[in-house]
Write a protein that holds these residues in place. Structure first.
Motif, mmCIF file in Angstrom:
data_model
loop_
_atom_site.group_PDB
_atom_site.id
_atom_site.type_symbol
_atom_site.label_atom_id
_atom_site.label_comp_id
_atom_site.label_asym_id
_atom_site.label_seq_id
_atom_site.Cartn_x
_atom_site.Cartn_y
_atom_site.Cartn_z
ATOM 1 N N GLY A 163 0.791 -1.218 0.000
ATOM 2 C CA GLY A 163 0.000 0.000 0.000
ATOM 3 C C GLY A 163 0.828 1.275 0.000
ATOM 4 N N GLY A 164 0.127 2.399 -0.113
ATOM 5 C CA GLY A 164 0.774 3.692 -0.180
ATOM 6 C C GLY A 164 0.917 4.342 1.191
ATOM 7 N N PRO A 165 1.401 5.592 1.193
ATOM 8 C CA PRO A 165 1.672 6.424 0.027
ATOM 9 C C PRO A 165 2.808 5.871 -0.831
ATOM 10 C CG PRO A 165 2.498 7.475 2.006
ATOM 11 C CD PRO A 165 1.700 6.294 2.455
ATOM 12 N N ALA A 166 2.700 6.110 -2.152
ATOM 13 C CA ALA A 166 3.640 5.508 -3.087
ATOM 14 C C ALA A 166 4.094 6.525 -4.123
ATOM 15 C CB ALA A 166 2.991 4.315 -3.794
ATOM 16 N N ALA A 167 5.221 6.221 -4.739
ATOM 17 C CA ALA A 167 5.737 6.982 -5.869
ATOM 18 C C ALA A 167 6.108 5.994 -6.969
ATOM 19 C CB ALA A 167 6.957 7.808 -5.475
#
Length: 220
Positions: A163-167
């Motif tokens: 899961g995120g937060p992601a880049a």
């Protein structure tokens, strides 16, 4: 190292994590040769990569006189057989890649791959280059019914990695369009397999070397 806000960072594969153009060029030109076509220069192949093997073969045929889908389907298994046998003969990670991946992992960031390469080929390449334990998820061009620039593969990779937060980190307009559609910040490389000037990718950050990745992510 400054702790990043990202829980997950996802990477494109060809032209981002590794320079796979030499082996892709060899496979393409082998298939074209069997089909009676001349070879395509390696520099031209770099701008053709990013939409999967069939698209690469389609572009190779177009560059050498044209061809219909019957020729694409005839050449596809020829391309795959060659590429599977030579998937990492001449391909190499870009300078600084492994140090950047190590640093992200040490900071507790989950790593994933989202590529339009067939998933089995992506996994085969990752294994051949010694990266089996680096990635929490690998999503390929055939993992889902859709592929990049549809955002679903990127979102699936983020979810599978925790899961995120992601880049997202990529090298082409396909990658930046995917990130934008997914609502994910994107770092683009200036030295990958893009078919346009790096500035035209409209990424959130543009880097010229992998040493610049973590500082760029820290600003997002």
């Amino acid at each position: 190292m400054t702790r990043l806000r990202f829980r997950t960072v996802v990477f494109d594969l060809d032209g981002t994590l590794a320079d796979t153009a030499p082996d892709l060029t060899d496979a393409l030109n082998h298939a074209l040769g069997v089909l009676g076509r001349p070879a395509v220069p390696a520099n031209d192949v770099r701008a053709m990569v990013g939409h999967g093997a069939r698209a690469l073969l389609r572009k190779g045929l177009a560059a050498t006189g044209g061809g219909d889908e019957t020729m694409v389907e005839e050449g596809f298994p020829i391309f795959l057989d060659w590429y599977e046998a030579h998937i990492a003969d001449r391909s190499r990670p870009f300078p600084g890649v492994e140090a950047a991946l190590d640093a992200l992992a040490a900071d507790g960031v989950a790593l994933a791959v989202c590529t339009n390469k067939l998933e089995e080929l992506a996994r085969r390449f990752v294994s051949a280059i010694g990266w089996e334990d680096r990635f929490a998820a690998i999503v390929g061009g055939d993992t889902l019914p859709v592929r990049k620039p549809d955002p679903a593969p990127l979102l699936a990779a983020i979810e599978a990695a925790g899961g995120g937060p992601a880049a997202f980190v990529g090298d082409s307009i396909t990658d930046t369009d995917t990130a934008r559609a997914a609502g994910v910040p994107c770092v683009a490389l200036s030295f990958g397999f893009s078919d346009r000037p790096p500035e035209a990718l409209c990424a959130d950050r543009l880097i010229d070397h992998w040493d610049e990745l973590i500082p760029a992510l820290a600003t997002l």
